[in-house]
Design a protein around this motif. Structure first.
Motif, mmCIF file in Angstrom:
data_model
loop_
_atom_site.group_PDB
_atom_site.id
_atom_site.type_symbol
_atom_site.label_atom_id
_atom_site.label_comp_id
_atom_site.label_asym_id
_atom_site.label_seq_id
_atom_site.Cartn_x
_atom_site.Cartn_y
_atom_site.Cartn_z
ATOM 1 N N GLU A 15 0.831 -1.200 0.000
ATOM 2 C CA GLU A 15 0.000 0.000 0.000
ATOM 3 C C GLU A 15 0.870 1.256 0.000
ATOM 4 O O GLU A 15 0.605 2.209 -0.740
ATOM 5 C CB GLU A 15 -0.929 -0.013 1.211
ATOM 6 N N GLN A 16 1.921 1.250 0.803
ATOM 7 C CA GLN A 16 2.838 2.390 0.841
ATOM 8 C C GLN A 16 3.522 2.589 -0.508
ATOM 9 O O GLN A 16 3.682 3.722 -0.967
ATOM 10 C CB GLN A 16 3.865 2.209 1.949
ATOM 11 N N ALA A 17 3.914 1.500 -1.149
ATOM 12 C CA ALA A 17 4.552 1.593 -2.465
ATOM 13 C C ALA A 17 3.583 2.156 -3.489
ATOM 14 O O ALA A 17 3.954 2.983 -4.328
ATOM 15 C CB ALA A 17 5.056 0.225 -2.905
ATOM 16 N N ALA A 18 2.334 1.742 -3.430
ATOM 17 C CA ALA A 18 1.325 2.259 -4.360
ATOM 18 C C ALA A 18 1.099 3.749 -4.129
ATOM 19 O O ALA A 18 0.972 4.520 -5.078
ATOM 20 C CB ALA A 18 0.022 1.485 -4.207
ATOM 21 N N GLN A 19 1.069 4.150 -2.873
ATOM 22 C CA GLN A 19 0.877 5.562 -2.536
ATOM 23 C C GLN A 19 2.057 6.398 -3.030
ATOM 24 O O GLN A 19 1.880 7.502 -3.536
ATOM 25 C CB GLN A 19 0.721 5.744 -1.022
ATOM 26 N N ALA A 20 3.264 5.849 -2.897
ATOM 27 C CA ALA A 20 4.469 6.587 -3.288
ATOM 28 C C ALA A 20 4.664 6.628 -4.801
ATOM 29 O O ALA A 20 5.301 7.546 -5.319
ATOM 30 C CB ALA A 20 5.697 5.957 -2.633
ATOM 31 N N ALA A 21 4.103 5.667 -5.509
ATOM 32 C CA ALA A 21 4.314 5.573 -6.954
ATOM 33 C C ALA A 21 3.721 6.754 -7.714
ATOM 34 O O ALA A 21 4.294 7.217 -8.694
ATOM 35 C CB ALA A 21 3.727 4.267 -7.482
ATOM 36 N N SER A 22 2.597 7.234 -7.269
ATOM 37 C CA SER A 22 1.920 8.331 -7.974
ATOM 38 C C SER A 22 1.366 9.345 -6.998
ATOM 39 O O SER A 22 0.154 9.477 -6.847
ATOM 40 C CB SER A 22 0.775 7.778 -8.821
ATOM 41 N N PRO A 23 2.240 10.072 -6.309
ATOM 42 C CA PRO A 23 1.743 11.008 -5.292
ATOM 43 C C PRO A 23 0.866 12.119 -5.866
ATOM 44 O O PRO A 23 -0.064 12.566 -5.216
ATOM 45 C CB PRO A 23 3.005 11.572 -4.655
ATOM 46 N N ALA A 24 1.102 12.548 -7.094
ATOM 47 C CA ALA A 24 0.334 13.657 -7.664
ATOM 48 C C ALA A 24 -1.059 13.210 -8.090
ATOM 49 O O ALA A 24 -2.055 13.849 -7.774
ATOM 50 C CB ALA A 24 1.085 14.247 -8.850
ATOM 51 N N GLY A 26 -2.451 10.254 -7.345
ATOM 52 C CA GLY A 26 -3.011 9.253 -6.451
ATOM 53 C C GLY A 26 -2.531 7.869 -6.850
ATOM 54 O O GLY A 26 -2.067 7.658 -7.959
ATOM 55 N N PRO A 27 -2.643 6.927 -5.939
ATOM 56 C CA PRO A 27 -2.155 5.580 -6.220
ATOM 57 C C PRO A 27 -3.024 4.891 -7.276
ATOM 58 O O PRO A 27 -4.197 5.226 -7.433
ATOM 59 C CB PRO A 27 -2.264 4.875 -4.874
ATOM 60 N N PRO A 28 -2.431 3.943 -7.988
ATOM 61 C CA PRO A 28 -3.212 3.204 -8.982
ATOM 62 C C PRO A 28 -4.367 2.456 -8.308
ATOM 63 O O PRO A 28 -4.143 1.725 -7.339
ATOM 64 C CB PRO A 28 -2.198 2.222 -9.573
ATOM 65 N N PRO A 29 -5.582 2.640 -8.783
ATOM 66 C CA PRO A 29 -6.731 1.997 -8.144
ATOM 67 C C PRO A 29 -6.612 0.477 -8.078
ATOM 68 O O PRO A 29 -7.012 -0.139 -7.094
ATOM 69 C CB PRO A 29 -7.911 2.411 -9.015
ATOM 70 N N ARG A 30 -6.041 -0.126 -9.105
ATOM 71 C CA ARG A 30 -5.917 -1.582 -9.114
ATOM 72 C C ARG A 30 -4.983 -2.063 -8.003
ATOM 73 O O ARG A 30 -5.249 -3.075 -7.355
ATOM 74 C CB ARG A 30 -5.422 -2.049 -10.470
ATOM 75 N N ALA A 31 -3.896 -1.348 -7.772
ATOM 76 C CA ALA A 31 -2.959 -1.736 -6.716
ATOM 77 C C ALA A 31 -3.635 -1.677 -5.352
ATOM 78 O O ALA A 31 -3.475 -2.578 -4.533
ATOM 79 C CB ALA A 31 -1.724 -0.844 -6.742
ATOM 80 N N LEU A 32 -4.400 -0.623 -5.121
ATOM 81 C CA LEU A 32 -5.113 -0.505 -3.845
ATOM 82 C C LEU A 32 -6.210 -1.546 -3.724
ATOM 83 O O LEU A 32 -6.449 -2.094 -2.640
ATOM 84 C CB LEU A 32 -5.678 0.900 -3.686
ATOM 85 N N ALA A 33 -6.878 -1.856 -4.832
ATOM 86 C CA ALA A 33 -7.923 -2.879 -4.818
ATOM 87 C C ALA A 33 -7.326 -4.251 -4.501
ATOM 88 O O ALA A 33 -7.926 -5.052 -3.771
ATOM 89 C CB ALA A 33 -8.654 -2.908 -6.156
ATOM 90 N N GLU A 34 -6.141 -4.503 -5.028
ATOM 91 C CA GLU A 34 -5.478 -5.780 -4.751
ATOM 92 C C GLU A 34 -5.112 -5.897 -3.273
ATOM 93 O O GLU A 34 -5.312 -6.936 -2.652
ATOM 94 C CB GLU A 34 -4.232 -5.910 -5.615
ATOM 95 N N GLU A 36 -6.601 -4.394 -0.805
ATOM 96 C CA GLU A 36 -7.854 -4.568 -0.058
ATOM 97 C C GLU A 36 -8.397 -5.983 -0.194
ATOM 98 O O GLU A 36 -8.889 -6.569 0.776
ATOM 99 C CB GLU A 36 -8.897 -3.543 -0.518
ATOM 100 N N ALA A 37 -8.317 -6.554 -1.374
ATOM 101 C CA ALA A 37 -8.791 -7.929 -1.574
ATOM 102 C C ALA A 37 -7.993 -8.906 -0.707
ATOM 103 O O ALA A 37 -8.559 -9.815 -0.084
ATOM 104 C CB ALA A 37 -8.688 -8.311 -3.046
ATOM 105 N N LYS A 38 -6.695 -8.704 -0.647
ATOM 106 C CA LYS A 38 -5.857 -9.578 0.169
ATOM 107 C C LYS A 38 -6.140 -9.377 1.655
ATOM 108 O O LYS A 38 -6.110 -10.340 2.432
ATOM 109 C CB LYS A 38 -4.378 -9.350 -0.152
ATOM 110 N N ARG A 39 -6.447 -8.162 2.045
ATOM 111 C CA ARG A 39 -6.820 -7.926 3.453
ATOM 112 C C ARG A 39 -8.134 -8.638 3.786
ATOM 113 O O ARG A 39 -8.301 -9.147 4.895
ATOM 114 C CB ARG A 39 -6.950 -6.427 3.728
ATOM 115 N N ARG A 40 -9.045 -8.687 2.830
ATOM 116 C CA ARG A 40 -10.299 -9.418 3.058
ATOM 117 C C ARG A 40 -10.035 -10.916 3.204
ATOM 118 O O ARG A 40 -10.701 -11.593 3.991
ATOM 119 C CB ARG A 40 -11.298 -9.129 1.944
ATOM 120 N N ILE A 41 -9.065 -11.431 2.481
ATOM 121 C CA ILE A 41 -8.695 -12.840 2.635
ATOM 122 C C ILE A 41 -8.130 -13.070 4.038
ATOM 123 O O ILE A 41 -8.494 -14.053 4.702
ATOM 124 C CB ILE A 41 -7.701 -13.269 1.542
ATOM 125 N N LEU A 42 -7.270 -12.181 4.500
ATOM 126 C CA LEU A 42 -6.744 -12.297 5.864
ATOM 127 C C LEU A 42 -7.866 -12.245 6.892
ATOM 128 O O LEU A 42 -7.880 -13.015 7.858
ATOM 129 C CB LEU A 42 -5.726 -11.189 6.157
#
Length: 102
Positions: A15-24, A26-34, A36-42
């Motif tokens: 999540e931090q890497a996604a946030q840092a990748a595109s600070p202007a 915003g992070p790529p929506p797919r990266a954040l969705a991934e 979140e999906a993995k957090r739901r599995i946990l």
């Protein structure tokens, strides 16, 4: 370190890497969705674990207990598959390798 703790830490990093990748823009929506999906599995695994423990305290060898164990086992395998992505990480435990029983 448990597999849940290990994966939770990797998801924070992702999540931090996604946030840092595109600070202007915003992070790529797919990266954040991934993430979140993995957090739901946990979360699903944690819920299955608690349910399994609760069921085992109330039933001895019943079909309900066997079903709880089966569900927990399936969730555990999912976590092992997710953890395998990071098998070169220093905190990765080889016992998490898919197909290895502990």
């Amino acid at each position: 370190m448990t597999i849940v703790e290990f994966l939770s830490a990797r998801l924070v990093e992702a999540e931090q890497a996604a946030q840092a990748a595109s600070p202007a823009s915003g992070p790529p929506p797919r990266a954040l969705a991934e993430v979140e999906a993995k957090r739901r599995i946990l979360h699903g695994y944690n819920h299955a674990y608690r349910t399994c423990l609760h069921t085992l305290h109330q039933a001895d060898g019943s079909a309900e207990a066997n079903g709880a164990w089966s569900a927990l086992h399936a969730w555990r395998r999912a976590l092992e598959c997710l953890a395998a992505i990071y098998d070169d990480h220093p905190d990765y435990d080889p016992s998490w390798k898919v197909g290895v029983t502990s």
